[in-house]
Structure formats: C-alpha cells, structure tokens
Design a protein around this motif. Structure first.
Motif, PDB file in Angstrom:
ATOM      1  N   LEU A  90      10.837  25.689  99.982  1.00 13.33           N
ATOM      2  CA  LEU A  90      10.477  25.218  98.639  1.00 13.33           C
ATOM      3  C   LEU A  90      10.525  23.697  98.563  1.00 13.33           C
ATOM      4  O   LEU A  90       9.717  23.064  97.879  1.00 13.33           O
ATOM      5  N   LEU A  91      11.462  23.094  99.304  1.00 11.34           N
ATOM      6  CA  LEU A  91      11.638  21.646  99.255  1.00 11.34           C
ATOM      7  C   LEU A  91      10.489  20.886  99.903  1.00 11.34           C
ATOM      8  O   LEU A  91      10.410  19.656  99.792  1.00 11.34           O
ATOM      9  N   GLN A  92       9.589  21.593 100.578  1.00 11.14           N
ATOM     10  CA  GLN A  92       8.434  20.928 101.192  1.00 11.14           C
ATOM     11  C   GLN A  92       7.363  20.594 100.153  1.00 11.14           C
ATOM     12  O   GLN A  92       6.404  19.884 100.444  1.00 11.14           O
ATOM     13  N   TYR A  93       7.505  21.108  98.931  1.00 12.99           N
ATOM     14  CA  TYR A  93       6.552  20.883  97.850  1.00 12.99           C
ATOM     15  C   TYR A  93       7.114  19.861  96.858  1.00 12.99           C
ATOM     16  O   TYR A  93       8.334  19.652  96.794  1.00 12.99           O
ATOM     17  N   PRO A  94       6.250  19.214  96.055  1.00 16.65           N
ATOM     18  CA  PRO A  94       6.766  18.396  94.946  1.00 16.65           C
ATOM     19  C   PRO A  94       7.600  19.277  94.011  1.00 16.65           C
ATOM     20  O   PRO A  94       7.158  20.354  93.609  1.00 16.65           O
ATOM     21  N   ILE A  95       8.805  18.820  93.694  1.00 15.90           N
ATOM     22  CA  ILE A  95       9.762  19.626  92.931  1.00 15.90           C
ATOM     23  C   ILE A  95       9.855  19.142  91.493  1.00 15.90           C
ATOM     24  O   ILE A  95      10.017  17.941  91.232  1.00 15.90           O
ATOM     25  N   ILE A  96       9.730  20.062  90.556  1.00 14.22           N
ATOM     26  CA  ILE A  96      10.057  19.794  89.155  1.00 14.22           C
ATOM     27  C   ILE A  96      11.498  20.236  88.968  1.00 14.22           C
ATOM     28  O   ILE A  96      11.823  21.417  89.118  1.00 14.22           O
ATOM     29  N   MET A  97      12.386  19.290  88.662  1.00 15.04           N
ATOM     30  CA  MET A  97      13.815  19.561  88.613  1.00 15.04           C
ATOM     31  C   MET A  97      14.278  19.671  87.157  1.00 15.04           C
ATOM     32  O   MET A  97      14.419  18.667  86.464  1.00 15.04           O
ATOM     33  N   LEU A 103      20.021  25.190  91.315  1.00 17.11           N
ATOM     34  CA  LEU A 103      19.394  24.738  92.554  1.00 17.11           C
ATOM     35  C   LEU A 103      19.200  23.226  92.618  1.00 17.11           C
ATOM     36  O   LEU A 103      18.679  22.716  93.609  1.00 17.11           O
ATOM     37  N   ASN A 104      19.624  22.502  91.591  1.00 18.22           N
ATOM     38  CA  ASN A 104      19.387  21.062  91.568  1.00 18.22           C
ATOM     39  C   ASN A 104      20.090  20.320  92.700  1.00 18.22           C
ATOM     40  O   ASN A 104      19.639  19.261  93.149  1.00 18.22           O
ATOM     41  N   LYS A 105      21.219  20.871  93.197  1.00 20.96           N
ATOM     42  CA  LYS A 105      21.912  20.223  94.313  1.00 20.96           C
ATOM     43  C   LYS A 105      21.034  20.234  95.572  1.00 20.96           C
ATOM     44  O   LYS A 105      21.154  19.353  96.423  1.00 20.96           O
ATOM     45  N   TYR A 106      20.154  21.237  95.672  1.00 13.70           N
ATOM     46  CA  TYR A 106      19.187  21.276  96.766  1.00 13.70           C
ATOM     47  C   TYR A 106      17.936  20.483  96.418  1.00 13.70           C
ATOM     48  O   TYR A 106      17.389  19.768  97.261  1.00 13.70           O
ATOM     49  N   PHE A 107      17.481  20.612  95.175  1.00 12.95           N
ATOM     50  CA  PHE A 107      16.265  19.923  94.754  1.00 12.95           C
ATOM     51  C   PHE A 107      16.386  18.406  94.911  1.00 12.95           C
ATOM     52  O   PHE A 107      15.397  17.727  95.171  1.00 12.95           O
ATOM     53  N   SER A 108      17.598  17.870  94.751  1.00 13.76           N
ATOM     54  CA  SER A 108      17.786  16.422  94.852  1.00 13.76           C
ATOM     55  C   SER A 108      17.469  15.888  96.247  1.00 13.76           C
ATOM     56  O   SER A 108      17.308  14.689  96.447  1.00 13.76           O
ATOM     57  N   GLN A 109      17.365  16.800  97.238  1.00 12.90           N
ATOM     58  CA  GLN A 109      17.055  16.390  98.619  1.00 12.90           C
ATOM     59  C   GLN A 109      15.547  16.372  98.884  1.00 12.90           C
ATOM     60  O   GLN A 109      15.110  15.992  99.966  1.00 12.90           O
ATOM     61  N   ALA A 110      14.751  16.812  97.923  1.00 11.58           N
ATOM     62  CA  ALA A 110      13.300  16.881  98.113  1.00 11.58           C
ATOM     63  C   ALA A 110      12.699  15.483  98.207  1.00 11.58           C
ATOM     64  O   ALA A 110      13.238  14.509  97.671  1.00 11.58           O
ATOM     65  N   GLY A 111      11.572  15.396  98.887  1.00 15.73           N
ATOM     66  CA  GLY A 111      10.925  14.098  99.056  1.00 15.73           C
ATOM     67  C   GLY A 111      10.231  13.603  97.802  1.00 15.73           C
ATOM     68  O   GLY A 111      10.114  12.400  97.577  1.00 15.73           O
ATOM     69  N   HIS A 112       9.764  14.517  96.974  1.00 15.79           N
ATOM     70  CA  HIS A 112       9.057  14.141  95.742  1.00 15.79           C
ATOM     71  C   HIS A 112       9.640  14.951  94.585  1.00 15.79           C
ATOM     72  O   HIS A 112       9.620  16.181  94.606  1.00 15.79           O
TER      73      HIS A 112
END
Length: 202
Positions: A90-97, A103-112
C-alpha cells in the motif's frame, strides 16, 4: 452518549431505535465527535462514549467488536487480479493519511503523503474517488462508498477495537444502556452482516 460517526452511521442507530421501543420513557442525546469525547466524559458532559479503545483511555472500558481495516483505492487504479494487499504494498502508492488512523504510523513512511487534518471519513473517501491517492479505513467507515472507490482486505489483518467507556460513577440510565449495547450490538448494522465482525472477549 458520545460516539464516532462511523459507529453512529452503522451499529448505533438501529440499536438506539430498538432500545427506545423497549424504553419509551428514556430520552437519549447523541453527540458525534472523536478527539473531544475523552474530555467530555471526564467533565461529566456525557454519560458514556462508544468508540475506539486508543481514543478513550483511563475509564471503565468494555470491548465490543474488532473492526478490520481495508485498503481503499480509486477503482480505476485497483491492481488487476489483486484480492488482498499488504501494508508495505500500500505504501508504494500516494497515501491519503486521515486523522486518528491506526495505520498512520506506517503511512508516515510513504514517499508521497496527503495529510488530512479532518476526522470526516466521507471527505477522505471522496478524495480517493478523485484519484488523489489511496488510504485505509476501518470497516464501519465504509458503509457507503462513493462511486469510483473499491476496497481490498489488508493482510495480515489490522483492526481497531470498538467498545464503550463509562465514568467512575455512571448514572443508572447509562449502565442500563451499556448493558443493552453489550448484549445486542453484534446484531445491528449492515456492515456487521457484510464483513461478519467478531466479538471481543472481555
């Protein structure tokens, strides 16, 4: 009663209707919120809270159900043939947090990242439908998907625990409603039937 909007839109409405049919002399005032609920309960402004265990700490807590998270995609960007997805994928996609998401602790590692300071799940879903990115939301927040949005199960499963909290000296009416909720909440709400939520052992 203070409650999350996702719970009010699915489980709580039918439960209140049945409770009031059995107890017509008892009035109920329902307030929808998230971050404010803890202070309102502490200050005696509400008699009970129905929400997420991570939001309501330090009170008499009673677990009700586990509410699984689902990945939420614009339908046109849904990977062909994929029936489930991992958080890393999931983190390979642009993330709407969204705000207050497990899951925000993981989403914060996303590139976008598009970080939304808003606890309105409808806004998040509409942003996904516009193609701004993907996200993950709990089952009870997905009771009414906008056009152009699809969901995938997350593996391994990620859940939030839904339950109710009472003050140290609750009113009798609050205790009575809490007992009713404890006994009946699994029987209510279209999302419970769709995904078959499981009760939490006390």
């Amino acid at each position: 009663i203070g409650a999350f909007s996702s719970i009010s839109n699915t489980v709580l409405g039918p439960a209140i209707l049945e409770y009031q049919e059995k107890n017509p002399d008892i009035g109920i005032q329902l307030t929808i919120a998230t971050k404010e609920l803890q202070n309102w309960l502490l200050n005696g402004e509400i008699d009970m809270v129905i929400g997420d265990v991570d939001i309501i700490k330090g009170f008499r807590w009673h677990s009700l159900i586990k509410d699984p998270y689902y990945a939420v995609f614009p339908t046109e960007n849904l990977p062909e043939g994929m029936t489930e997805i991992t958080v890393d994928e999931l983190l390979q996609y642009p993330i709407i947090m969204p705000t207050l998401n497990d899951l925000n602790k993981y989403f914060s590692q996303a590139g976008h990242i598009l970080d939304i300071a808003c606890d309105d799940d409808t806004t998040v879903l509409n942003f996904v439908s516009m193609g701004l990115g993907v996200t993950a939301l709990p089952n009870l927040s997905l009771w009414q998907l906008p056009k152009g949005v699809s969901i995938l199960p997350i593996t391994p499963e990620v859940t939030r625990t839904i339950g109710y909290a009472l003050p140290s000296t609750p009113r009798k009416e609050a205790l009575d409603f809490a007992k009713f909720i404890q006994e009946n909440v699994r029987d209510h709400g279209p999302m419970l039937k769709r995904v078959n939520l499981t009760a939490v052992a006390e």
